[in-house]
Design a protein around this motif. Structure first.
Motif, PDB file in Angstrom:
ATOM      1  N   MET A   1       0.835  -1.174   0.000  1.00 39.37           N
ATOM      2  CA  MET A   1       0.000   0.000   0.000  1.00 39.37           C
ATOM      3  C   MET A   1       0.887   1.247   0.000  1.00 39.37           C
ATOM      4  O   MET A   1       1.794   1.382   0.826  1.00 39.37           O
ATOM      5  N   TYR A   2       0.646   2.159  -0.909  1.00 37.11           N
ATOM      6  CA  TYR A   2       1.422   3.394  -1.011  1.00 37.11           C
ATOM      7  C   TYR A   2       1.058   4.342   0.120  1.00 37.11           C
ATOM      8  O   TYR A   2      -0.109   4.580   0.386  1.00 37.11           O
ATOM      9  N   LYS A   3       2.074   4.870   0.780  1.00 41.55           N
ATOM     10  CA  LYS A   3       1.878   5.881   1.817  1.00 41.55           C
ATOM     11  C   LYS A   3       2.773   7.065   1.462  1.00 41.55           C
ATOM     12  O   LYS A   3       3.988   6.901   1.405  1.00 41.55           O
ATOM     13  N   PRO A   4       2.203   8.233   1.218  1.00 43.48           N
ATOM     14  CA  PRO A   4       3.018   9.377   0.812  1.00 43.48           C
ATOM     15  C   PRO A   4       3.949   9.900   1.892  1.00 43.48           C
ATOM     16  O   PRO A   4       4.938  10.555   1.589  1.00 43.48           O
ATOM     17  N   LEU A   5       3.650   9.634   3.154  1.00 44.15           N
ATOM     18  CA  LEU A   5       4.499  10.073   4.263  1.00 44.15           C
ATOM     19  C   LEU A   5       4.752   8.916   5.218  1.00 44.15           C
ATOM     20  O   LEU A   5       3.894   8.052   5.395  1.00 44.15           O
ATOM     21  N   PRO A   6       5.916   8.910   5.879  1.00 45.63           N
ATOM     22  CA  PRO A   6       6.138   7.906   6.920  1.00 45.63           C
ATOM     23  C   PRO A   6       5.152   8.117   8.074  1.00 45.63           C
ATOM     24  O   PRO A   6       4.643   9.224   8.271  1.00 45.63           O
ATOM     25  N   ASP A   7       4.892   7.073   8.842  1.00 45.98           N
ATOM     26  CA  ASP A   7       3.969   7.160   9.985  1.00 45.98           C
ATOM     27  C   ASP A   7       4.419   8.196  11.016  1.00 45.98           C
ATOM     28  O   ASP A   7       3.597   8.713  11.764  1.00 45.98           O
ATOM     29  N   SER A   8       5.698   8.512  11.035  1.00 46.77           N
ATOM     30  CA  SER A   8       6.229   9.451  12.026  1.00 46.77           C
ATOM     31  C   SER A   8       5.951  10.916  11.688  1.00 46.77           C
ATOM     32  O   SER A   8       6.262  11.798  12.473  1.00 46.77           O
ATOM     33  N   LEU A   9       5.343  11.181  10.508  1.00 47.92           N
ATOM     34  CA  LEU A   9       5.105  12.560  10.062  1.00 47.92           C
ATOM     35  C   LEU A   9       3.641  12.824   9.762  1.00 47.92           C
ATOM     36  O   LEU A   9       2.886  11.919   9.413  1.00 47.92           O
ATOM     37  N   THR A  10       3.269  14.097   9.890  1.00 47.58           N
ATOM     38  CA  THR A  10       1.926  14.537   9.521  1.00 47.58           C
ATOM     39  C   THR A  10       2.022  15.945   8.940  1.00 47.58           C
ATOM     40  O   THR A  10       3.032  16.632   9.123  1.00 47.58           O
ATOM     41  N   ILE A  11       0.979  16.377   8.265  1.00 53.14           N
ATOM     42  CA  ILE A  11       0.919  17.723   7.690  1.00 53.14           C
ATOM     43  C   ILE A  11      -0.094  18.527   8.485  1.00 53.14           C
ATOM     44  O   ILE A  11      -1.214  18.070   8.708  1.00 53.14           O
ATOM     45  N   LYS A  12       0.339  19.720   8.935  1.00 50.18           N
ATOM     46  CA  LYS A  12      -0.534  20.600   9.718  1.00 50.18           C
ATOM     47  C   LYS A  12      -0.272  22.044   9.325  1.00 50.18           C
ATOM     48  O   LYS A  12       0.699  22.342   8.627  1.00 50.18           O
ATOM     49  N   SER A  13      -1.095  22.929   9.839  1.00 55.47           N
ATOM     50  CA  SER A  13      -0.908  24.356   9.652  1.00 55.47           C
ATOM     51  C   SER A  13       0.399  24.787  10.312  1.00 55.47           C
ATOM     52  O   SER A  13       0.708  24.366  11.427  1.00 55.47           O
ATOM     53  N   SER A  14       1.168  25.630   9.598  1.00 51.05           N
ATOM     54  CA  SER A  14       2.486  26.033  10.060  1.00 51.05           C
ATOM     55  C   SER A  14       2.527  27.513  10.415  1.00 51.05           C
ATOM     56  O   SER A  14       1.929  28.340   9.734  1.00 51.05           O
ATOM     57  N   ASP A  15       3.286  27.847  11.454  1.00 54.21           N
ATOM     58  CA  ASP A  15       3.536  29.245  11.787  1.00 54.21           C
ATOM     59  C   ASP A  15       4.538  29.867  10.816  1.00 54.21           C
ATOM     60  O   ASP A  15       4.648  31.088  10.740  1.00 54.21           O
ATOM     61  N   ILE A  16       5.280  29.042  10.082  1.00 49.79           N
ATOM     62  CA  ILE A  16       6.268  29.545   9.120  1.00 49.79           C
ATOM     63  C   ILE A  16       5.576  29.987   7.833  1.00 49.79           C
ATOM     64  O   ILE A  16       5.735  31.112   7.395  1.00 49.79           O
ATOM     65  N   SER A  17       4.798  29.062   7.228  1.00 52.35           N
ATOM     66  CA  SER A  17       4.104  29.383   5.980  1.00 52.35           C
ATOM     67  C   SER A  17       3.134  28.263   5.627  1.00 52.35           C
ATOM     68  O   SER A  17       3.556  27.101   5.505  1.00 52.35           O
ATOM     69  N   GLY A  18       1.875  28.600   5.463  1.00 52.45           N
ATOM     70  CA  GLY A  18       0.879  27.633   4.980  1.00 52.45           C
ATOM     71  C   GLY A  18       0.838  26.354   5.782  1.00 52.45           C
ATOM     72  O   GLY A  18       0.658  26.360   6.999  1.00 52.45           O
ATOM     73  N   LEU A  19       1.040  25.239   5.085  1.00 51.60           N
ATOM     74  CA  LEU A  19       1.088  23.927   5.721  1.00 51.60           C
ATOM     75  C   LEU A  19       2.536  23.507   5.881  1.00 51.60           C
ATOM     76  O   LEU A  19       3.400  23.896   5.099  1.00 51.60           O
ATOM     77  N   GLY A  20       2.802  22.692   6.890  1.00 46.45           N
ATOM     78  CA  GLY A  20       4.156  22.218   7.133  1.00 46.45           C
ATOM     79  C   GLY A  20       4.175  20.760   7.521  1.00 46.45           C
ATOM     80  O   GLY A  20       3.134  20.135   7.745  1.00 46.45           O
ATOM     81  N   LEU A  21       5.370  20.220   7.602  1.00 49.68           N
ATOM     82  CA  LEU A  21       5.603  18.830   7.963  1.00 49.68           C
ATOM     83  C   LEU A  21       5.945  18.775   9.450  1.00 49.68           C
ATOM     84  O   LEU A  21       6.858  19.481   9.896  1.00 49.68           O
ATOM     85  N   PHE A  22       5.225  17.957  10.203  1.00 52.97           N
ATOM     86  CA  PHE A  22       5.411  17.885  11.657  1.00 52.97           C
ATOM     87  C   PHE A  22       5.649  16.451  12.106  1.00 52.97           C
ATOM     88  O   PHE A  22       5.135  15.502  11.504  1.00 52.97           O
ATOM     89  N   ALA A  23       6.390  16.324  13.196  1.00 56.93           N
ATOM     90  CA  ALA A  23       6.648  15.014  13.793  1.00 56.93           C
ATOM     91  C   ALA A  23       5.395  14.538  14.523  1.00 56.93           C
ATOM     92  O   ALA A  23       4.899  15.222  15.413  1.00 56.93           O
ATOM     93  N   ALA A  24       4.899  13.369  14.163  1.00 55.56           N
ATOM     94  CA  ALA A  24       3.757  12.762  14.844  1.00 55.56           C
ATOM     95  C   ALA A  24       4.226  11.950  16.058  1.00 55.56           C
ATOM     96  O   ALA A  24       3.415  11.493  16.856  1.00 55.56           O
ATOM     97  N   GLN A  25       5.531  11.783  16.163  1.00 50.34           N
ATOM     98  CA  GLN A  25       6.161  11.077  17.281  1.00 50.34           C
ATOM     99  C   GLN A  25       7.615  11.532  17.343  1.00 50.34           C
ATOM    100  O   GLN A  25       8.087  12.222  16.436  1.00 50.34           O
ATOM    101  N   HIS A  26       8.315  11.170  18.393  1.00 52.25           N
ATOM    102  CA  HIS A  26       9.735  11.521  18.512  1.00 52.25           C
ATOM    103  C   HIS A  26      10.504  10.880  17.356  1.00 52.25           C
ATOM    104  O   HIS A  26      10.290   9.719  17.025  1.00 52.25           O
ATOM    105  N   ILE A  27      11.408  11.654  16.730  1.00 50.24           N
ATOM    106  CA  ILE A  27      12.237  11.152  15.632  1.00 50.24           C
ATOM    107  C   ILE A  27      13.699  11.372  16.019  1.00 50.24           C
ATOM    108  O   ILE A  27      14.099  12.483  16.356  1.00 50.24           O
ATOM    109  N   GLU A  28      14.477  10.324  15.955  1.00 52.06           N
ATOM    110  CA  GLU A  28      15.893  10.380  16.323  1.00 52.06           C
ATOM    111  C   GLU A  28      16.728  11.119  15.278  1.00 52.06           C
ATOM    112  O   GLU A  28      16.398  11.110  14.086  1.00 52.06           O
TER     113      GLU A  28
END
Length: 100
Positions: A1-28
């Motif tokens: 099954m194709y997944k455009p993002l790893p499970d550790s990431l999500t897309i949300k509203s960003s304070d930098i610009s528009g939408l951004g990439l965010f950690a859905a869990q701790h990433i080493e």
């Protein structure tokens, strides 16, 4: 099954610009998150991973260049963390393909 993002990431509203990439869990630190950009001849294509990451002059990720086929003009870049990323933190990259 194709997944455009790893499970550790999500897309949300960003304070930098528009939408951004965010950690859905701790990433080493030094985690390879997958392909962010592809270059075929003179065209650079962003993947979903590369399409939502915002610019920062003090980024927490870098693009690592990989050659797809020796002697060709095809390349890809993977997104790699350069520090630990906390859950909820936005991932950022210093833009090198685009003017900011």
């Amino acid at each position: 099954m194709y997944k455009p993002l790893p499970d550790s990431l999500t897309i949300k509203s960003s304070d930098i610009s528009g939408l951004g990439l965010f950690a859905a869990q701790h990433i080493e630190k030094a985690t390879n998150l997958g392909t962010s950009h592809l270059k075929m001849d003179d065209t650079i294509v962003r993947t979903p991973l590369g399409g939502f990451i915002n610019h920062s002059d003090t980024p927490n990720c870098v693009k690592v260049e990989l050659l797809l086929t020796e002697g060709s003009n095809r390349k890809k870049w993977n997104l790699m963390t350069i520090q630990d990323i906390k859950e909820g933190e936005e991932l950022t990259l210093k833009y090198t393909f685009y003017d900011v």
